[in-house]
Design a protein around this motif. Structure first.
Motif, PDB file in Angstrom:
ATOM      1  N   ARG A  61       0.787  -1.216   0.000  1.00 17.90           N
ATOM      2  CA  ARG A  61       0.000   0.000   0.000  1.00 17.90           C
ATOM      3  C   ARG A  61       0.827   1.278   0.000  1.00 17.90           C
ATOM      4  O   ARG A  61       0.615   2.176  -0.800  1.00 17.90           O
ATOM      5  CB  ARG A  61      -0.925   0.001   1.228  1.00 17.90           C
ATOM      6  N   TYR A  62       1.797   1.346   0.910  1.00 20.46           N
ATOM      7  CA  TYR A  62       2.511   2.613   1.088  1.00 20.46           C
ATOM      8  C   TYR A  62       3.330   3.023  -0.133  1.00 20.46           C
ATOM      9  O   TYR A  62       3.483   4.208  -0.416  1.00 20.46           O
ATOM     10  CB  TYR A  62       3.406   2.538   2.329  1.00 20.46           C
ATOM     11  N   TRP A  63       3.876   2.038  -0.830  1.00 23.88           N
ATOM     12  CA  TRP A  63       4.648   2.365  -2.025  1.00 23.88           C
ATOM     13  C   TRP A  63       3.755   3.050  -3.057  1.00 23.88           C
ATOM     14  O   TRP A  63       4.112   4.099  -3.592  1.00 23.88           O
ATOM     15  CB  TRP A  63       5.279   1.103  -2.610  1.00 23.88           C
TER      16      TRP A  63
ATOM     17  N   LEU B 187      10.851   4.127   5.976  1.00 23.48           N
ATOM     18  CA  LEU B 187      11.477   3.483   4.814  1.00 23.48           C
ATOM     19  C   LEU B 187      11.592   4.399   3.607  1.00 23.48           C
ATOM     20  O   LEU B 187      12.532   4.278   2.810  1.00 23.48           O
ATOM     21  CB  LEU B 187      10.702   2.210   4.467  1.00 23.48           C
ATOM     22  N   LEU B 188      10.627   5.291   3.397  1.00 21.33           N
ATOM     23  CA  LEU B 188      10.721   6.341   2.376  1.00 21.33           C
ATOM     24  C   LEU B 188      11.060   5.815   0.978  1.00 21.33           C
ATOM     25  O   LEU B 188      11.796   6.454   0.220  1.00 21.33           O
ATOM     26  CB  LEU B 188      11.755   7.395   2.793  1.00 21.33           C
ATOM     27  N   GLY B 189      10.536   4.655   0.627  1.00 18.54           N
ATOM     28  CA  GLY B 189      10.731   4.125  -0.725  1.00 18.54           C
ATOM     29  C   GLY B 189      11.938   3.238  -0.898  1.00 18.54           C
ATOM     30  O   GLY B 189      12.130   2.642  -1.970  1.00 18.54           O
ATOM     31  N   SER B 190      12.784   3.113   0.124  1.00 17.37           N
ATOM     32  CA  SER B 190      13.942   2.216   0.026  1.00 17.37           C
ATOM     33  C   SER B 190      13.463   0.777  -0.131  1.00 17.37           C
ATOM     34  O   SER B 190      12.522   0.346   0.536  1.00 17.37           O
ATOM     35  CB  SER B 190      14.809   2.332   1.287  1.00 17.37           C
ATOM     36  N   HIS B 191      14.084   0.040  -1.050  1.00 16.97           N
ATOM     37  CA  HIS B 191      13.718  -1.350  -1.351  1.00 16.97           C
ATOM     38  C   HIS B 191      12.265  -1.462  -1.846  1.00 16.97           C
ATOM     39  O   HIS B 191      11.677  -2.545  -1.791  1.00 16.97           O
ATOM     40  CB  HIS B 191      13.899  -2.254  -0.125  1.00 16.97           C
ATOM     41  N   GLY B 192      11.686  -0.359  -2.312  1.00 18.81           N
ATOM     42  CA  GLY B 192      10.296  -0.398  -2.768  1.00 18.81           C
ATOM     43  C   GLY B 192       9.305  -0.512  -1.629  1.00 18.81           C
ATOM     44  O   GLY B 192       8.195  -1.019  -1.817  1.00 18.81           O
ATOM     45  N   LEU B 193       9.689  -0.027  -0.455  1.00 17.35           N
ATOM     46  CA  LEU B 193       8.861  -0.144   0.746  1.00 17.35           C
ATOM     47  C   LEU B 193       8.535   1.230   1.317  1.00 17.35           C
ATOM     48  O   LEU B 193       9.269   2.199   1.119  1.00 17.35           O
ATOM     49  CB  LEU B 193       9.588  -0.966   1.805  1.00 17.35           C
ATOM     50  N   GLY B 194       7.429   1.298   2.054  1.00 13.73           N
ATOM     51  CA  GLY B 194       7.058   2.513   2.767  1.00 13.73           C
ATOM     52  C   GLY B 194       6.749   2.186   4.216  1.00 13.73           C
ATOM     53  O   GLY B 194       6.723   1.033   4.622  1.00 13.73           O
ATOM     54  N   GLY B 195       6.486   3.214   5.020  1.00 15.51           N
ATOM     55  CA  GLY B 195       6.162   2.985   6.423  1.00 15.51           C
ATOM     56  C   GLY B 195       7.385   2.612   7.226  1.00 15.51           C
ATOM     57  O   GLY B 195       8.497   3.064   6.982  1.00 15.51           O
TER      58      GLY B 195
ATOM     59  N   ALA C 298       2.680   6.739  -1.953  1.00 17.58           N
ATOM     60  CA  ALA C 298       3.605   7.848  -1.727  1.00 17.58           C
ATOM     61  C   ALA C 298       4.877   7.873  -2.551  1.00 17.58           C
ATOM     62  O   ALA C 298       5.504   8.933  -2.666  1.00 17.58           O
ATOM     63  CB  ALA C 298       3.986   7.866  -0.244  1.00 17.58           C
ATOM     64  N   TYR C 299       5.280   6.747  -3.156  1.00 24.13           N
ATOM     65  CA  TYR C 299       6.614   6.707  -3.757  1.00 24.13           C
ATOM     66  C   TYR C 299       6.682   6.154  -5.176  1.00 24.13           C
ATOM     67  O   TYR C 299       7.739   6.167  -5.798  1.00 24.13           O
ATOM     68  CB  TYR C 299       7.553   5.870  -2.859  1.00 24.13           C
ATOM     69  N   SER C 300       5.587   5.650  -5.702  1.00 27.47           N
ATOM     70  CA  SER C 300       5.630   4.884  -6.954  1.00 27.47           C
ATOM     71  C   SER C 300       5.919   5.725  -8.190  1.00 27.47           C
ATOM     72  O   SER C 300       6.308   5.185  -9.221  1.00 27.47           O
ATOM     73  CB  SER C 300       4.316   4.119  -7.149  1.00 27.47           C
ATOM     74  N   THR C 301       5.730   7.021  -8.128  1.00 28.61           N
ATOM     75  CA  THR C 301       6.095   7.908  -9.234  1.00 28.61           C
ATOM     76  C   THR C 301       6.992   9.012  -8.691  1.00 28.61           C
ATOM     77  O   THR C 301       6.984   9.298  -7.487  1.00 28.61           O
ATOM     78  CB  THR C 301       4.856   8.551  -9.884  1.00 28.61           C
ATOM     79  N   ASP C 302       7.722   9.638  -9.584  1.00 26.47           N
ATOM     80  CA  ASP C 302       8.612  10.715  -9.145  1.00 26.47           C
ATOM     81  C   ASP C 302       7.808  11.866  -8.551  1.00 26.47           C
ATOM     82  O   ASP C 302       8.232  12.486  -7.556  1.00 26.47           O
ATOM     83  CB  ASP C 302       9.446  11.225 -10.317  1.00 26.47           C
ATOM     84  N   GLU C 303       6.650  12.141  -9.116  1.00 23.58           N
ATOM     85  CA  GLU C 303       5.805  13.223  -8.609  1.00 23.58           C
ATOM     86  C   GLU C 303       5.363  12.934  -7.169  1.00 23.58           C
ATOM     87  O   GLU C 303       5.408  13.804  -6.296  1.00 23.58           O
ATOM     88  CB  GLU C 303       4.578  13.397  -9.506  1.00 23.58           C
TER      89      GLU C 303
END
Length: 523
Positions: free
Chosen positions: A264-266, A321-329, A269-274
């Motif tokens: 979910r989190y990816w 996690l902020l998008g590291s390894h494709g993960l959030g939270g 919040a992180y899946s696109t550059d925008e």
């Protein structure tokens, strides 16, 4: 010449007054030695989000100044990297399986609360306060009624208890007990700074030492930064770390991709550059607001004349996690989720004013022990935490060799136990349902800080793997021996055991429909 009775009485009176003055002076000196404690705790702040921890894009001058005059801990971890469990660790000084508190499990009992640092400092005569997020439940029996978040005896522990136990609201007016700060400080972060200064002023006027815990909501979701700081990162284009994105997580255990951190989190919040740029902009703007608040609080300390006897601790309840390894939270034991900033400023240190760092391994359970040590209060034997004052005195010293990172929250597949020794991290994912197999991960943190190479199957790493397996097994054994016998923690003495077959473990898996504590769905 013979002394008259009057002269004798007068002399006895002088001696008595001298003795009284001496006793009072001793008492005054003793009172002066009592240190104030200011614990500033953010929510969801990753380690590398400060200038002083290596981020060259952020503006955090006030927090950085604390580190420049104190000690920066570069290997600090939250032993449970989720807010409810972590905050229970922080205040109790105990690992999760001993304090018994986290989402999906239940509340802390009053026995564990009775040895928390707020409770012990209250008994020692401190003025004890909590401003902002408290974040976990405390109950007085094992039949936990999960409708309550603050619990029996918590409010009574604090001389001042502002806002509420669960999530706060970024709008000051929507928070209990903060209405008087609404006009000048419409955003919660700045209201907490104002409330903190008032608390300290009252303590000074009362002549009592204080311990104030300031629980900032920032930078927790929803990302609602203070609009007065919209200009700060308006034009910033945020860099992406070397382990950013889904491809950078394919080498990790399949179990790591079974819950909202991946599913979910990816996407949110992180899946696109925008999305990434927008998320990072708001996230760091919230931290900037905290930095402004820290500046106000520290100016208050100076103006109140208590800078020489106030120890300041700055940390966060977990990383992000902020998008590291494709993960959030957070929650997962990878560096970005479990590692957090920690700065301690002690004005008594002869090294204060000198920029110092330490790579000594520390955990959130150590905060409670450190606070008690600062106050001169004995550290309970039940604590897992160790006082960090020896490291503050000598940044090369150590108080522990290993530390567990506990993840028994959320989807069953992502539950695991990790052991870290500062140089290496070992993770054991026990879950074998849905076609998965139990998986080991081994990372060399000093050479591979982004955790891009799993060494568990590398023949050259076998000696290290065997050593870390032993450390892991020791942690599981301690869990089995020391765990409470309620709130679903006993089972993990078996579930985490590497020697037990999956067929046996499968019968112990918690119910899949485990509910979060009502009213705390955003954490």
């Amino acid at each position: 010449m013979k002394k008259t009775e009057t002269q004798k009485q007068r002399r006895r009176a002088v001696h008595a007054y001298a003795l009284l003055f001496f006793v009072l002076a001793l008492g005054s000196a003793s009172a002066e030695k009592k240190m104030n404690i200011l614990f500033l705790l953010t929510d969801d702040q990753a380690y590398r989000t400060l200038g002083i921890t290596g981020n060259d894009q952020v503006k955090t001058p006030n927090i950085d100044r604390l580190g420049q005059h104190g000690l920066v801990f570069d290997r600090h971890y939250d032993t449970t990297a989720i807010c409810m469990g972590s905050r229970a660790n922080l205040m109790s000084g105990m690992y999760e399986y001993k304090n018994g508190c986290n989402f999906d499990h239940g509340a802390m009992g009053t026995k564990q609360w009775s040895t928390s640092y707020p409770a012990l400092l209250k008994e020692a005569g401190y003025r004890v306060g909590n401003a902002g997020k408290f974040g976990f439940a405390v109950k007085d029996n094992r039949n936990v009624d999960q409708r309550g978040i603050e619990g029996t005896g918590v409010k009574e522990t604090f001389d001042v208890y502002l806002t509420k136990g669960g999530q706060c609201n970024y709008t000051t007016a929507k928070n209990k007990d903060l209405g008087t700060y609404e006009k000048e400080n419409p955003h919660l972060t700045q209201a907490l700074a104002a409330a903190s200064i008032d608390f300290m002023r009252d303590a000074v006027e009362e002549g009592r030492p204080f311990c104030l815990t300031v629980g900032f909501k920032a930078p927790h979701k929803p990302l609602e930064p203070d609009p007065q700081f919209d200009h700060i990162y308006k034009n910033t284009i945020w860099k992406k770390p070397g382990n950013y994105g889904r491809e950078a997580g394919l080498h990790l255990a399949e179990q790591s991709r079974q819950d909202r951190q991946y599913k979910r989190y990816w996407d949110e919040a992180y899946s696109t550059d925008e999305k990434y740029q927008s998320t990072l902009r708001k996230y760091h703007q919230l931290i900037y607001g905290v930095d402004v608040a820290v500046g106000k609080i520290m100016r208050g300390v100076e103006e109140l004349g208590i800078a020489e006897n106030t120890v300041v601790i700055y940390s966060s309840d977990n990383g992000y996690l902020l998008g590291s390894h494709g993960l959030g939270g957070k929650a997962l034991p990878y560096e970005e989720g479990a590692r957090a900033p920690l700065i301690i400023y002690d004005p008594r240190s002869p090294k204060r004013g000198t920029m110092r760092r330490t790579t000594s391994l520390t955990g959130n359970v150590d905060i409670a022990a450190t606070i008690l040590d600062v106050a001169g209060v004995g550290i309970p034997d039940v604590y897992d935490g160790k006082s960090l004052l020896p490291i503050v005195a000598d940044e090369h010293s150590k108080v522990r060799e290993t530390l567990p990172i506990i993840q028994v929250f959320g989807q069953e597949g992502t539950r695991c136990l990790s052991v870290i020794n500062g140089e290496y991290k070992y993770i054991y994912w026990f879950y074998e349902g849905e076609g998965m197999k139990a998986t080991e991960e081994l990372f060399h943190l000093t050479k591979d800080p982004l955790e891009m190479t799993n060494l568990a199957s590398n023949p050259e790493a076998q000696p290290v793997l065997n050593k870390m397996r032993k450390e892991y097994d020791d942690q599981v054994r301690r869990w089995a021996e020391q765990t409470i016998d309620y709130n679903g923690y006993q089972e993990y003495g078996v579930l985490l055991d590497r020697q037990v077959d999956w067929e046996i473990k499968a019968r112990l898996i918690p119910e899949k429909d485990a509910k979060y504590i009502p009213g705390t769905k955003t954490f």
